[in-house]
Design an enzyme around this catalytic site. Structure first.
Site, PDB file in Angstrom:
ATOM      1  N   ASP A 175       0.821  -1.217   0.000  1.00  0.00           N
ATOM      2  CA  ASP A 175       0.000   0.000   0.000  1.00  0.00           C
ATOM      3  C   ASP A 175       0.855   1.267   0.000  1.00  0.00           C
ATOM      4  O   ASP A 175       1.974   1.272   0.511  1.00  0.00           O
ATOM      5  CB  ASP A 175      -0.930  -0.013   1.225  1.00  0.00           C
ATOM      6  CG  ASP A 175      -2.061   0.993   1.098  1.00  0.00           C
ATOM      7  OD1 ASP A 175      -2.370   1.411  -0.031  1.00  0.00           O
ATOM      8  OD2 ASP A 175      -2.632   1.360   2.142  1.00  0.00           O
ATOM      9  N   ASN A 181     -11.393  -2.368  -4.586  1.00  0.00           N
ATOM     10  CA  ASN A 181     -10.639  -1.423  -5.418  1.00  0.00           C
ATOM     11  C   ASN A 181     -11.350  -1.074  -6.729  1.00  0.00           C
ATOM     12  O   ASN A 181     -10.982  -0.101  -7.400  1.00  0.00           O
ATOM     13  CB  ASN A 181      -9.224  -1.952  -5.709  1.00  0.00           C
ATOM     14  CG  ASN A 181      -8.272  -1.846  -4.526  1.00  0.00           C
ATOM     15  OD1 ASN A 181      -7.408  -2.700  -4.323  1.00  0.00           O
ATOM     16  ND2 ASN A 181      -8.406  -0.800  -3.712  1.00  0.00           N
TER      17      ASN A 181
HETATM   18  C1  IPE Z   1      -5.498  -2.484   0.258  1.00  0.00           C
HETATM   19  O1  IPE Z   1      -5.169  -1.151   0.020  1.00  0.00           O
HETATM   20  C2  IPE Z   1      -5.541  -3.246  -1.021  1.00  0.00           C
HETATM   21  C3  IPE Z   1      -4.278  -3.403  -1.716  1.00  0.00           C
HETATM   22  C4  IPE Z   1      -3.102  -2.974  -1.330  1.00  0.00           C
HETATM   23  C5  IPE Z   1      -4.362  -4.106  -2.962  1.00  0.00           C
HETATM   24  P1  IPE Z   1      -6.285  -0.012  -0.130  1.00  0.00           P
HETATM   25  O2  IPE Z   1      -5.542   1.229  -0.405  1.00  0.00           O
HETATM   26  O3  IPE Z   1      -7.297  -0.438  -1.119  1.00  0.00           O
HETATM   27  O4  IPE Z   1      -6.958  -0.016   1.307  1.00  0.00           O
HETATM   28  P2  IPE Z   1      -7.769   1.120   2.081  1.00  0.00           P
HETATM   29  O5  IPE Z   1      -8.805   1.643   1.131  1.00  0.00           O
HETATM   30  O6  IPE Z   1      -6.786   2.170   2.477  1.00  0.00           O
HETATM   31  O7  IPE Z   1      -8.347   0.419   3.264  1.00  0.00           O
HETATM   32  C1  IPE Z   2      -1.767   0.229  -3.276  1.00  0.00           C
HETATM   33  O1  IPE Z   2      -1.505   1.583  -3.360  1.00  0.00           O
HETATM   34  C2  IPE Z   2      -2.145  -0.385  -4.598  1.00  0.00           C
HETATM   35  C3  IPE Z   2      -3.548  -0.771  -4.725  1.00  0.00           C
HETATM   36  C4  IPE Z   2      -4.454  -0.657  -3.813  1.00  0.00           C
HETATM   37  C5  IPE Z   2      -3.959  -1.329  -5.986  1.00  0.00           C
HETATM   38  P1  IPE Z   2      -2.654   2.674  -3.350  1.00  0.00           P
HETATM   39  O2  IPE Z   2      -3.067   2.902  -4.758  1.00  0.00           O
HETATM   40  O3  IPE Z   2      -3.729   2.270  -2.429  1.00  0.00           O
HETATM   41  O4  IPE Z   2      -1.885   3.928  -2.813  1.00  0.00           O
HETATM   42  P2  IPE Z   2      -2.427   4.945  -1.706  1.00  0.00           P
HETATM   43  O5  IPE Z   2      -2.804   4.132  -0.510  1.00  0.00           O
HETATM   44  O6  IPE Z   2      -3.596   5.656  -2.301  1.00  0.00           O
HETATM   45  O7  IPE Z   2      -1.264   5.844  -1.430  1.00  0.00           O
HETATM   46 MG    MG Z   3      -4.050   2.519  -0.446  1.00  0.00          MG
END
Ligand code: IPE
Ligand code: IPE
Ligand code: MG
Length: 247
Positions: A30, A78
């Site tokens: 993340d 997502n």
């Molecule tokens: C969790 O991250 C899912 C992945 C890393 C694939 P998110 O960015 O989707 O989670 P939340 O929304 O902060 O809980």
């Molecule tokens: C994790 O990074 C990747 C996925 C959830 C697919 P994010 O895209 O959630 O990055 P942040 O949390 O918004 O910084």
């Molecule tokens: Mg994220």
């Protein structure tokens, strides 16, 4: 550089006990978007930079002899993101796997996936995943599992549906029966779950399997993760006392 096979002297030199290596680590990758935004870049740039971090993570795990690595690449939630970002992530995962599966195969890594196959899963990505799984099915150094279109609750719903469809009577439903209907029934529960980006939550990852996992929440963002982060995580893991409810 090809990582040498398990070298206990080298592992000890890192301050890690080679006899207490976690069997399975799972990672919530993340913080890609924030990494990019901090630099004035587009969020998609952060996802792209996450590829190096992922392969560093795998290399570090191979060096330590970790047998199972599972990464959260895309959750069932997502899909709520803007269409353009979703499309980018889907295509990027497909292309990365296509480009790099031979390299994983050469390292004796078995590729697997968990997630909902029959709901929203893009066909092109599914095909590349299935080909990679087939290509690497006999490898036995590490099982690398990609969680894409994965949700822990969806997995439980699917398991319950499968139990009902199989006509399993109520008195035959126990923890073993439920575990047997998870997406990867042979996967050991994760010993350690790592999440980058400073968020202290599980976000629907491995809900059933995480019952006794150790959690490690890091403030760093996923693109900055590397093999030394794996060493640090395992050192931290080895300092924990796991009791599983006992004394
Ligand atoms: C969790 O991250 C899912 C992945 C890393 C694939 P998110 O960015 O989707 O989670 P939340 O929304 O902060 O809980
Ligand atoms: C994790 O990074 C990747 C996925 C959830 C697919 P994010 O895209 O959630 O990055 P942040 O949390 O918004 O910084
Ligand atoms: Mg994220």
């Amino acid at each position: 550089m090809i990582t040498p096979q398990f070298d206990s002297a080298k592992i000890e030199s890192l301050g890690i006990d080679p006899t207490q290596i976690p069997k399975h680590i799972a990672v919530v990758m993340d913080g890609n978007g924030r990494w990019a935004q901090e630099r004035g870049l587009k969020r998609t740039e952060g996802h792209m930079r996450g590829e190096d971090a992922l392969f560093e993570c795998i290399e570090g795990a191979l060096e330590l002899g970790i047998g199972w690595v599972t990464v959260y690449a895309f959750s069932t939630e997502n899909w709520r993101r803007p269409k353009e970002e979703v499309k980018f992530i889907v295509n990027f995962n497909r292309d990365t796997l296509r480009r790099r599966r031979d390299e994983l195969h050469a390292r004796n890594v078995r590729i697997r996936s968990i997630g909902r196959r029959n709901w929203r899963m893009p066909r092109g990505l599914l095909r590349v995943i299935d080909e990679s799984v087939e290509q690497t099915r006999d490898n036995d150094r590490m099982t690398f599992t990609i969680a894409f279109n994965y949700g822990g609750r969806a997995e439980l719903v699917d398991a319950v549906k499968a139990l009902v469809a199989a006509g399993v009577p109520a008195d035959k439903i126990d923890e073993k029966a439920i575990s047997a209907h998870m997406y990867a029934p042979d996967m050991p529960d994760p010993d350690l779950i790592i999440r980058t980006s400073g968020e202290n939550r599980i976000s629907n990852f491995l809900v059933w399997q995480a019952a006794y996992s150790e959690f490690l929440f890091l403030d760093s963002l996923w693109p900055d993760f590397d093999r030394t982060s794996v060493y640090d995580a395992v050192r931290e893991f080895q300092a924990r006392s796991r009791r599983f409810g006992g004394l």
